[in-house]
Scaffold this motif. Structure first.
Motif, mmCIF file in Angstrom:
data_model
loop_
_atom_site.group_PDB
_atom_site.id
_atom_site.type_symbol
_atom_site.label_atom_id
_atom_site.label_comp_id
_atom_site.label_asym_id
_atom_site.label_seq_id
_atom_site.Cartn_x
_atom_site.Cartn_y
_atom_site.Cartn_z
ATOM 1 N N ILE A 64 0.171 -6.723 -1.204
ATOM 2 C CA ILE A 64 -0.386 -7.765 -0.332
ATOM 3 C C ILE A 64 0.684 -8.606 0.365
ATOM 4 O O ILE A 64 0.358 -9.487 1.152
ATOM 5 N N GLN A 65 1.965 -8.291 0.115
ATOM 6 C CA GLN A 65 3.028 -8.890 0.929
ATOM 7 C C GLN A 65 2.869 -8.439 2.379
ATOM 8 O O GLN A 65 3.359 -9.076 3.304
ATOM 9 N N HIS A 66 2.202 -7.306 2.544
ATOM 10 C CA HIS A 66 1.950 -6.746 3.872
ATOM 11 C C HIS A 66 0.495 -7.048 4.243
ATOM 12 O O HIS A 66 -0.322 -7.378 3.398
ATOM 13 N N ASP A 67 0.169 -6.921 5.503
ATOM 14 C CA ASP A 67 -1.184 -7.266 5.959
ATOM 15 C C ASP A 67 -2.122 -6.087 5.675
ATOM 16 O O ASP A 67 -2.439 -5.311 6.564
ATOM 17 N N CYS A 68 -2.531 -5.954 4.426
ATOM 18 C CA CYS A 68 -3.366 -4.829 4.014
ATOM 19 C C CYS A 68 -4.824 -5.264 3.920
ATOM 20 O O CYS A 68 -5.171 -6.093 3.076
ATOM 21 N N ARG A 69 -5.671 -4.703 4.755
ATOM 22 C CA ARG A 69 -7.100 -5.028 4.734
ATOM 23 C C ARG A 69 -7.923 -3.837 4.258
ATOM 24 O O ARG A 69 -8.917 -3.992 3.582
ATOM 25 N N HIS A 70 -7.495 -2.648 4.648
ATOM 26 C CA HIS A 70 -8.222 -1.399 4.431
ATOM 27 C C HIS A 70 -7.371 -0.600 3.443
ATOM 28 O O HIS A 70 -6.361 -0.009 3.834
ATOM 29 N N VAL A 71 -7.733 -0.624 2.150
ATOM 30 C CA VAL A 71 -6.830 -0.115 1.107
ATOM 31 C C VAL A 71 -7.440 1.069 0.362
ATOM 32 O O VAL A 71 -8.614 1.049 -0.018
ATOM 33 N N LEU A 72 -6.608 2.094 0.137
ATOM 34 C CA LEU A 72 -6.988 3.248 -0.675
ATOM 35 C C LEU A 72 -6.343 3.115 -2.043
ATOM 36 O O LEU A 72 -5.137 2.859 -2.146
ATOM 37 N N GLU A 73 -7.144 3.273 -3.083
ATOM 38 C CA GLU A 73 -6.622 3.301 -4.451
ATOM 39 C C GLU A 73 -6.831 4.700 -5.009
ATOM 40 O O GLU A 73 -7.929 5.247 -4.935
ATOM 41 N N ILE A 74 -5.774 5.271 -5.555
ATOM 42 C CA ILE A 74 -5.868 6.575 -6.206
ATOM 43 C C ILE A 74 -5.804 6.363 -7.714
ATOM 44 O O ILE A 74 -4.801 5.861 -8.236
ATOM 45 N N GLY A 75 -6.902 6.712 -8.396
ATOM 46 C CA GLY A 75 -6.991 6.517 -9.841
ATOM 47 C C GLY A 75 -7.773 5.257 -10.170
ATOM 48 O O GLY A 75 -7.212 4.233 -10.559
ATOM 49 N N THR A 76 -9.092 5.328 -10.020
ATOM 50 C CA THR A 76 -9.940 4.162 -10.301
ATOM 51 C C THR A 76 -9.835 3.753 -11.770
ATOM 52 O O THR A 76 -9.782 2.560 -12.083
ATOM 53 N N GLY A 77 -9.799 4.752 -12.658
ATOM 54 C CA GLY A 77 -9.716 4.469 -14.091
ATOM 55 C C GLY A 77 -10.860 3.581 -14.544
ATOM 56 O O GLY A 77 -12.032 3.836 -14.252
ATOM 57 N N SER A 78 -10.533 2.483 -15.205
ATOM 58 C CA SER A 78 -11.554 1.552 -15.706
ATOM 59 C C SER A 78 -12.158 0.711 -14.580
ATOM 60 O O SER A 78 -13.230 0.123 -14.733
ATOM 61 N N GLY A 79 -11.435 0.615 -13.454
ATOM 62 C CA GLY A 79 -11.883 -0.232 -12.349
ATOM 63 C C GLY A 79 -11.216 -1.598 -12.331
ATOM 64 O O GLY A 79 -11.494 -2.414 -11.448
#
Length: 204
Positions: free
Chosen positions: A68-83
Motif C-alpha cells: 500500500i506504499q503504492h497506489d493499489c486499488r485493484h489487488v490480486l492475492e494468490i493463496g487465500t488460505g484462511s482469508g
C-alpha cells in the motif's frame, strides 16, 4: 491482546498506521481452528489444515505495508488460505481478487469474510500460477506462498506502474518486490523468509 500484537509489530519496524489499525481490529481468531484461538495474537504462523498455515502477523503486516506504499486499488492475492491476509487487504484497498488452489479453504474463507461483513472481495478456486486473467490488470499483486521463480502470468497481469510482492526461492526464499515499468520489471529483495511452496494446479 490485539494491542500487544500491534506493539510487537511496531517494535519490529511496521510504521504504517493504517496497517496497524486494521490488524488491531481484525479478529485473527476467526481465521483459525478453535483449538488454536488462544494463540491468535501471538506473532507466529499457525496451521489451518490441508498442509497450509495462517501467516505470521509480522509477515502479513510487512507485505501489506510494502503493497500500500503504492497506489493499489485493484489487488490480486494468490493463496487465500484462511482469508486473514485477504481481510486485512480488503480494509485498505478498493477491491481484492483472491485465488486459492484448495477448494475447501476457498469455501471456508469466503464464508468467514461474509460473516465479517467484508464484501469487496471476489474469491476463485484455481491455480495461483495462472493468476486471474479476466480481472487483470492489477495495480498490486500479493503472493502468500513461495514460487520457485517469478510466475510469467502474474508479471503479464501486473499493470504498468504496478507492484508485485512475492516470496521467491525453494530451499532459500527471499521476499521480493517487483515493479513494472512498461515492459521492464525492476526487482528489489527485502529479506529472507519461509513460506509454504506455491504449488501448480488446483485440488478439490
Amino acid at each position: 491482546m490485539a494491542k500487544r500484537l500491534v506493539q510487537t509489530l511496531t517494535q519490529a519496524g511496521i510504521t504504517n498506521q493504517r496497517v496497524l489499525d486494521v490488524i488491531q481490529r481484525t479478529p485473527r481468531e476467526r481465521f483459525m481452528p478453535e483449538s488454536l484461538a488462544h494463540k491468535a495474537y501471538e506473532n507466529t504462523a499457525l496451521p489451518i489444515g490441508n498442509g497450509q498455515t495462517i501467516s505470521q502477523p509480522l509477515m502479513v503486516a510487512t507485505m501489506t505495508q510494502l503493497l500500500i506504499q503504492h497506489d493499489c486499488r485493484h489487488v490480486l492475492e494468490i493463496g487465500t488460505g484462511s482469508g486473514y491476509q485477504t481481510a486485512v487487504l480488503a480494509q485498505l484497498v478498493e477491491q481484492v481478487f483472491s485465488v486459492e488452489r484448495i477448494a475447501q479453504l476457498q469455501y471456508q474463507a469466503k464464508r468467514r469474510l461474509r460473516s465479517l461483513d467484508i464484501h469487496n472481495v471476489a474469491t476463485r478456486h484455481g491455480d495461483g500460477w495462472e493468476g486471474w486473467k479476466s480481472k487483470a490488470p492489477f495495480d498490486g499483486i500479493i503472493v502468500t506462498a513461495a514460487a520457485s521463480e517469478l510466475p510469467a502470468a502474474l508479471l503479464e497481469q501486473l499493470a504498468d506502474g504496478g507492484v508485485l510482492i512475492i516470496p521467491v526461492g525453494e530451499t532459500k526464499q527471499s521476499l521480493t518486490v517487483v515493479r513494472r515499468f512498461g515492459d521492464e520489471f525492476e526487482q528489489q529483495r527485502i529479506g529472507d523468509v519461509r513460506f509454504v511452496p506455491l504449488v501448480k494446479g488446483a485440488v478439490q
